[in-house]
Design an enzyme around this catalytic site. Structure first.
Site, PDB file in Angstrom:
ATOM      1  N   THR A  16      -6.544   2.080  -4.773  1.00 20.08           N
ATOM      2  CA  THR A  16      -6.200   3.001  -5.962  1.00 20.08           C
ATOM      3  C   THR A  16      -5.204   2.054  -7.100  1.00 20.08           C
ATOM      4  O   THR A  16      -5.428   2.343  -8.324  1.00 20.08           O
ATOM      5  CB  THR A  16      -5.305   4.252  -5.652  1.00 20.08           C
ATOM      6  OG1 THR A  16      -6.039   4.971  -4.577  1.00 20.08           O
ATOM      7  CG2 THR A  16      -4.935   5.148  -6.569  1.00 20.08           C
ATOM      8  N   TYR A  56      -1.274   8.169  -3.025  1.00 22.09           N
ATOM      9  CA  TYR A  56      -1.282   7.787  -4.452  1.00 22.09           C
ATOM     10  C   TYR A  56      -2.515   8.546  -5.168  1.00 22.09           C
ATOM     11  O   TYR A  56      -2.553   8.524  -6.197  1.00 22.09           O
ATOM     12  CB  TYR A  56      -1.401   6.447  -4.470  1.00 22.09           C
ATOM     13  CG  TYR A  56      -0.099   5.395  -4.359  1.00 22.09           C
ATOM     14  CD1 TYR A  56       0.925   6.013  -3.958  1.00 22.09           C
ATOM     15  CD2 TYR A  56      -0.407   4.276  -4.448  1.00 22.09           C
ATOM     16  CE1 TYR A  56       2.367   5.407  -3.799  1.00 22.09           C
ATOM     17  CE2 TYR A  56       0.805   3.316  -4.167  1.00 22.09           C
ATOM     18  CZ  TYR A  56       2.057   4.002  -3.931  1.00 22.09           C
ATOM     19  OH  TYR A  56       3.127   3.002  -4.131  1.00 22.09           O
ATOM     20  N   GLY A  57      -3.577   8.587  -4.224  1.00 19.26           N
ATOM     21  CA  GLY A  57      -4.729   9.117  -5.002  1.00 19.26           C
ATOM     22  C   GLY A  57      -5.137  10.304  -5.507  1.00 19.26           C
ATOM     23  O   GLY A  57      -5.850  10.421  -6.361  1.00 19.26           O
ATOM     24  N   ASP A 115       0.770  -1.219   0.074  1.00 18.86           N
ATOM     25  CA  ASP A 115      -0.007   0.127   0.010  1.00 18.86           C
ATOM     26  C   ASP A 115       1.121   1.307  -0.014  1.00 18.86           C
ATOM     27  O   ASP A 115       2.303   1.154   0.143  1.00 18.86           O
ATOM     28  CB  ASP A 115      -0.939  -0.078   1.062  1.00 18.86           C
ATOM     29  CG  ASP A 115      -2.001   1.088   1.060  1.00 18.86           C
ATOM     30  OD1 ASP A 115      -2.409   1.356   0.262  1.00 18.86           O
ATOM     31  OD2 ASP A 115      -2.029   2.001   2.419  1.00 18.86           O
ATOM     32  N   SER A 116       0.227   2.445  -0.029  1.00 21.90           N
ATOM     33  CA  SER A 116       0.892   3.776  -0.056  1.00 21.90           C
ATOM     34  C   SER A 116       1.513   3.864   1.280  1.00 21.90           C
ATOM     35  O   SER A 116       2.356   4.652   1.518  1.00 21.90           O
ATOM     36  CB  SER A 116       0.326   4.781  -0.636  1.00 21.90           C
ATOM     37  OG  SER A 116      -0.760   5.156   0.472  1.00 21.90           O
ATOM     38  N   CYS A 128     -11.015   2.664   0.128  1.00 21.53           N
ATOM     39  CA  CYS A 128      -9.731   3.180   0.199  1.00 21.53           C
ATOM     40  C   CYS A 128      -9.091   2.385   1.513  1.00 21.53           C
ATOM     41  O   CYS A 128      -9.979   2.454   2.530  1.00 21.53           O
ATOM     42  CB  CYS A 128      -9.469   4.510   0.401  1.00 21.53           C
ATOM     43  SG  CYS A 128      -7.759   4.954   0.966  1.00 21.53           S
ATOM     44  N   THR A 129      -8.003   1.596   1.332  1.00 17.84           N
ATOM     45  CA  THR A 129      -7.758   1.096   2.607  1.00 17.84           C
ATOM     46  C   THR A 129      -7.436   1.728   3.857  1.00 17.84           C
ATOM     47  O   THR A 129      -7.429   1.111   5.106  1.00 17.84           O
ATOM     48  CB  THR A 129      -6.709   0.141   2.442  1.00 17.84           C
ATOM     49  OG1 THR A 129      -5.548   0.732   1.856  1.00 17.84           O
ATOM     50  CG2 THR A 129      -6.946  -1.302   1.545  1.00 17.84           C
ATOM     51  N   CYS A 164      -4.337  -1.818  -1.795  1.00 18.40           N
ATOM     52  CA  CYS A 164      -4.697  -0.461  -2.115  1.00 18.40           C
ATOM     53  C   CYS A 164      -5.610  -0.632  -3.209  1.00 18.40           C
ATOM     54  O   CYS A 164      -5.428  -0.986  -4.217  1.00 18.40           O
ATOM     55  CB  CYS A 164      -3.336   0.143  -2.647  1.00 18.40           C
ATOM     56  SG  CYS A 164      -3.250   1.629  -3.532  1.00 18.40           S
TER      57      CYS A 164
HETATM   58  N1  DGL Z   1      -4.841   3.034   0.667  1.00 20.46           N
HETATM   59  C1  DGL Z   1      -4.677   3.320  -0.698  1.00 20.46           C
HETATM   60  C2  DGL Z   1      -6.029   3.017  -1.258  1.00 20.46           C
HETATM   61  O1  DGL Z   1      -6.893   2.027  -1.082  1.00 20.46           O
HETATM   62  C3  DGL Z   1      -4.066   4.555  -1.181  1.00 20.46           C
HETATM   63  C4  DGL Z   1      -4.319   5.768  -0.633  1.00 20.46           C
HETATM   64  C5  DGL Z   1      -3.510   6.971  -1.217  1.00 20.46           C
HETATM   65  O2  DGL Z   1      -2.393   6.916  -1.066  1.00 20.46           O
HETATM   66  O3  DGL Z   1      -4.111   7.891  -1.694  1.00 20.46           O
HETATM   67  O4  DGL Z   1      -6.487   3.738  -2.312  1.00 20.46           O
END
Ligand code: DGL
Length: 268
Positions: free
Chosen positions: A76, A43-44, A11-12, A189-190, A74
């Site tokens: 995203t 990441y989003g 994940d990020s 989003c996790t 993740c």
């Molecule tokens: N936790 C990730 C997701 O499920 C990434 C969130 C992010 O870094 O923006 O999208």
């Protein structure tokens, strides 16, 4: 059934720990290697090109460790780059398990035709329309409203749970849920399971659906552990101590978190 000793979870940041927790529940004796790409979060709000670059580095890192099974913890990444990663890394021997695809079936269970289901997610996931696409494959009559929630990841990573701005931001997004009379809200989003206490100030807790459980179950359906010792190694790309602090609300990381360097993204 595939025999596997080690599962890579990516994940990020701390979000993927919500998936790791579910994985441990269903596959307690597996060895896990967790990677949080903290240097590049969130990441989003990044482009697909950037996210793909980060993802490739992560999967190559897992390859160097000999890890073959990867849980994409993740949304995203699952929404934007999973197909590309699958094409590129399956021939190299990786088995990649994405989130959204496994979640759609379970998420709509018990809903009636034409009910509304809201998806809270990052901007990139919402823009991709992936949740709506997958849900419509299961039940095309459902109304799917995808709500981008920029700023939610920062609340979690910076532990801003008590800030007035966090409350206001969550209230604004939950207003959309209430206006649509949603019968279910996917935490798309996790990072968002960390926010359930705040989110449920505006709607009953039972309405929220966490896709982590479906991903964990879908992995457990195909992977059988050999007798690894149920160990976990943690890696981040920046600020390991901050990672531990932010994780705490959901996951108590007892071990040292190793910090690794990844290639930097640059526009060609
Ligand atoms: N936790 C990730 C997701 O499920 C990434 C969130 C992010 O870094 O923006 O999208």
């Amino acid at each position: 059934m595939i025999y596997s000793d080690t599962i890579g979870v990516m994940d990020s940041g701390v979000g993927g720990l919500t998936v790791l927790k579910e994985l441990i529940r269903v596959l307690p004796s597996a060895k896990y290697i967790y990677l949080g790409d903290t240097k590049n979060l969130p990441y989003g709000c990044k482009t697909k090109e950037e996210i793909l670059f980060f993802n490739r580095n992560i999967l190559n890192f897992f390859l160097t460790l000999g890890v073959k099974d990867i849980a994409i913890a993740c949304n995203t990444t699952s929404a934007l780059t999973y197909e590309d990663l699958k094409k590129e890394f399956t021939p190299k021997g990786l088995r990649i398990f994405p989130l959204i695809h496994s979640a759609a079936y379970a998420a709509v269970e018990g809903l009636n035709n034409s009910d509304c289901i809201c998806v809270l997610s990052t901007t990139a996931t919402a823009k991709s329309g992936k949740y709506a696409q997958e849900i419509k494959k299961v039940n095309p009559t459902l109304k799917v409203v995808e709500i981008p929630c920029p700023g939610f990841v920062e609340i979690v990573e910076n532990r801003l749970y008590d800030a007035k701005e966090s409350y206001e931001l969550i209230k604004e997004k939950m207003q959309i849920v209430l206006e649509n009379n949603a019968k279910r809200v996917i935490l798309g989003c996790t990072h968002y399971p960390y926010l359930v206490d705040l989110l449920s100030k505006f709607a009953p807790k039972e309405i929220f659906f966490n896709p982590a459980c479906s991903l964990a179950k879908s992995i457990a359906a195909v992977i059988k552990n050999t007798d690894a010792k149920g160990d976990i190694d943690f890696y981040v790309t920046q600020a390991p101590e901050e990672f531990k602090k932010s994780a705490k609300l959901f996951f108590d990381v007892q071990k040292d978190v190793k910090c690794i360097k990844m290639p930097e993204f640059s526009l060609k």
